[in-house]
Design a protein around this motif. Structure first.
Motif, PDB file in Angstrom:
ATOM      1  N   TYR A 132       0.858  -1.180   0.000  1.00 21.98           N
ATOM      2  CA  TYR A 132       0.000   0.000   0.000  1.00 21.98           C
ATOM      3  C   TYR A 132       0.897   1.234   0.000  1.00 21.98           C
ATOM      4  O   TYR A 132       2.052   1.163   0.428  1.00 21.98           O
ATOM      5  N   PRO A 133       0.422   2.376  -0.506  1.00 26.28           N
ATOM      6  CA  PRO A 133       1.238   3.585  -0.508  1.00 26.28           C
ATOM      7  C   PRO A 133       1.192   4.264   0.852  1.00 26.28           C
ATOM      8  O   PRO A 133       0.114   4.457   1.413  1.00 26.28           O
ATOM      9  N   GLU A 134       2.367   4.617   1.368  1.00 25.55           N
ATOM     10  CA  GLU A 134       2.444   5.297   2.668  1.00 25.55           C
ATOM     11  C   GLU A 134       3.364   6.496   2.557  1.00 25.55           C
ATOM     12  O   GLU A 134       4.213   6.571   1.664  1.00 25.55           O
ATOM     13  N   TYR A 135       3.215   7.428   3.478  1.00 24.66           N
ATOM     14  CA  TYR A 135       3.980   8.672   3.453  1.00 24.66           C
ATOM     15  C   TYR A 135       5.144   8.584   4.429  1.00 24.66           C
ATOM     16  O   TYR A 135       5.015   8.023   5.528  1.00 24.66           O
ATOM     17  N   THR A 136       6.286   9.136   4.026  1.00 25.60           N
ATOM     18  CA  THR A 136       7.504   8.973   4.821  1.00 25.60           C
ATOM     19  C   THR A 136       7.334   9.503   6.241  1.00 25.60           C
ATOM     20  O   THR A 136       7.785   8.873   7.203  1.00 25.60           O
ATOM     21  N   GLY A 137       6.692  10.651   6.395  1.00 27.82           N
ATOM     22  CA  GLY A 137       6.484  11.198   7.732  1.00 27.82           C
ATOM     23  C   GLY A 137       5.580  10.328   8.579  1.00 27.82           C
ATOM     24  O   GLY A 137       5.780  10.203   9.795  1.00 27.82           O
ATOM     25  N   THR A 138       4.580   9.723   7.958  1.00 28.91           N
ATOM     26  CA  THR A 138       3.685   8.810   8.676  1.00 28.91           C
ATOM     27  C   THR A 138       4.433   7.565   9.114  1.00 28.91           C
ATOM     28  O   THR A 138       4.256   7.076  10.243  1.00 28.91           O
ATOM     29  N   MET A 139       5.259   7.030   8.226  1.00 32.76           N
ATOM     30  CA  MET A 139       6.078   5.874   8.599  1.00 32.76           C
ATOM     31  C   MET A 139       6.976   6.213   9.787  1.00 32.76           C
ATOM     32  O   MET A 139       7.116   5.429  10.734  1.00 32.76           O
ATOM     33  N   LEU A 140       7.572   7.391   9.727  1.00 36.51           N
ATOM     34  CA  LEU A 140       8.531   7.806  10.755  1.00 36.51           C
ATOM     35  C   LEU A 140       7.868   7.930  12.119  1.00 36.51           C
ATOM     36  O   LEU A 140       8.340   7.324  13.098  1.00 36.51           O
ATOM     37  N   GLN A 141       6.780   8.689  12.190  1.00 33.70           N
ATOM     38  CA  GLN A 141       6.231   9.042  13.494  1.00 33.70           C
ATOM     39  C   GLN A 141       5.032   8.206  13.914  1.00 33.70           C
ATOM     40  O   GLN A 141       4.931   7.811  15.075  1.00 33.70           O
ATOM     41  N   ALA A 142       4.119   7.902  13.002  1.00 32.16           N
ATOM     42  CA  ALA A 142       2.926   7.164  13.383  1.00 32.16           C
ATOM     43  C   ALA A 142       3.176   5.655  13.488  1.00 32.16           C
ATOM     44  O   ALA A 142       2.560   4.986  14.315  1.00 32.16           O
ATOM     45  N   ILE A 143       4.065   5.116  12.646  1.00 37.04           N
ATOM     46  CA  ILE A 143       4.328   3.675  12.660  1.00 37.04           C
ATOM     47  C   ILE A 143       5.573   3.343  13.490  1.00 37.04           C
ATOM     48  O   ILE A 143       5.526   2.515  14.399  1.00 37.04           O
ATOM     49  N   LEU A 144       6.692   3.995  13.199  1.00 36.78           N
ATOM     50  CA  LEU A 144       7.945   3.683  13.887  1.00 36.78           C
ATOM     51  C   LEU A 144       8.108   4.427  15.213  1.00 36.78           C
ATOM     52  O   LEU A 144       9.009   4.102  15.991  1.00 36.78           O
TER      53      LEU A 144
END
Length: 350
Positions: A132-144
């Motif tokens: 799925y397409p994800e945004y780098t900032g979302t990966m950084l803060q919301a996921i990681l």
């Protein structure tokens, strides 16, 4: 009748019950065997109770889909399941990647509108989807859950790519599209003119006079409203906050005057209109949000040619292009699959 014949007949009369009994024992044994075979559960198909899943269309991952801990697909298997989160740009991106793969001979299933990034990430890691397409900032803060933002968009991408590869199952973050779809604090033009609003700091100072249109995920995510209030404390002081989960309805609420301020994204099609003004974030409180395909590493290893397909789509997507594609769906009411198809044909990717 001589005595020998009489004696023989008498002996037969005496033995007859015994012979009949022996014959009945054999028949009973045979009958018992047949009854056992008849009463055993037949190997035929069974009928599930009403409402039980019998293998038809379900929300579970298709059996041919590879993802999560299931390992790589056979080399000849060109099936793929694409997912998306629950807003317009995600629908468009999912269709762009799906149709580009189909043009190269892949059989693609869609599981779009999954929900938040947490739900989409779980679906990818569990094998329900392959990408799925994800945004780098979302990966950084919301996921990681990494609060400190790297110094540049490139450094942010490198960090999330490395961390995602180390997750279990391993996920590959492919090169991102060349645009930053960051949060946008948007004000209807009449209110911006009335209160001379140009920056988020200006909104903060005038919040007590303004109604804010938000949505639940923005309220909850650490990088969203909590982040804004941490850096712009006056953001807590709005006259009223209304929750409108539909992006289109948030913009409509500002157009009708039911809200003065709203939250959207910088590639929203509605921002092509002069009815709205995007507030400048003078404190740079958000990380970069560049969209990138996140793919199950095992699947991608089994299908190395697919990477070039993803990249051929991503490199064509600028902020202006995405605003146009999003606007075609939100404003012109076209279907995301039709918008994606037209764009791919124009670019020679289909």
């Amino acid at each position: 009748m001589n005595r020998k014949l009489i004696a023989l007949l008498a002996m037969l009369v005496l033995l007859f019950p015994l012979l009949v009994a022996c014959g009945n024992d054999d028949s009973a044994a045979t009958a018992g065997t047949n009854a056992t075979e008849t009463d055993a559960a037949p190997p035929a198909e069974t009928v599930a109770p009403e409402g039980t899943d019998t293998g038809g269309e379900t929300d579970a991952a298709p059996t041919e889909t590879v993802g999560g801990d299931t390992g790589a697909a056979p080399s000849g298997d060109k099936t793929f399941t694409v997912g998306s989160k629950n807003f317009t740009e995600q629908f468009v991106l999912a269709e762009l990647y799906a149709q580009a793969l189909e043009a190269k001979g892949y059989e693609v299933q869609r599981k779009t509108n999954l929900g938040s990034e947490q739900i989409a990430d779980k679906a990818l890691r569990s094998g329900q989807i392959d990408m799925y397409p994800e945004y780098t900032g979302t990966m950084l803060q919301a996921i990681l859950k990494i609060e400190k933002v790297p110094e540049s968009p490139e450094a942010t991408f490198d960090l999330v790519k490395q961390r995602y590869a180390a997750r279990k199952p391993s996920l590959t973050v492919l090169p991102s599209a060349p645009f930053d779809n960051n949060f946008g604090i948007v004000v209807r033009k009449e209110a911006a003119d009335q209160y001379k609003l140009k920056t988020i700091a200006d909104v903060e100072k005038n919040a007590k006079n303004l109604t804010f249109a938000s949505y639940q995920e923005f309220e909850d995510r650490a990088d969203a409203r909590p982040n804004v209030e941490k850096n712009y404390p006056g953001f807590k002081n709005f006259k009223k906050t209304v929750l409108v989960d539909s992006l289109g309805l948030r913009y409509k609420s500002m157009q009708t005057g039911d809200a003065d301020v709203g939250v959207g994204f910088l590639t929203d099609g509605q921002l092509a209109s002069d009815d709205f003004v995007v507030m400048e974030d003078t404190k740079n409180i958000w990380p970069p949000y560049f969209p990138a395909p996140v793919v199950d590493a095992a699947w991608l290893k089994a299908h190395p040619d697919a990477e070039a397909v993803f990249n051929s789509v991503s490199e064509k997507l600028t902020a202006e292009v995405m605003r146009e594609l999003n606007g075609a769906v939100d404003l012109e009411k076209e279907e995301a699959n039709d918008v994606a198809s037209d764009f791919l044909e124009e670019q020679g990717l289909k």
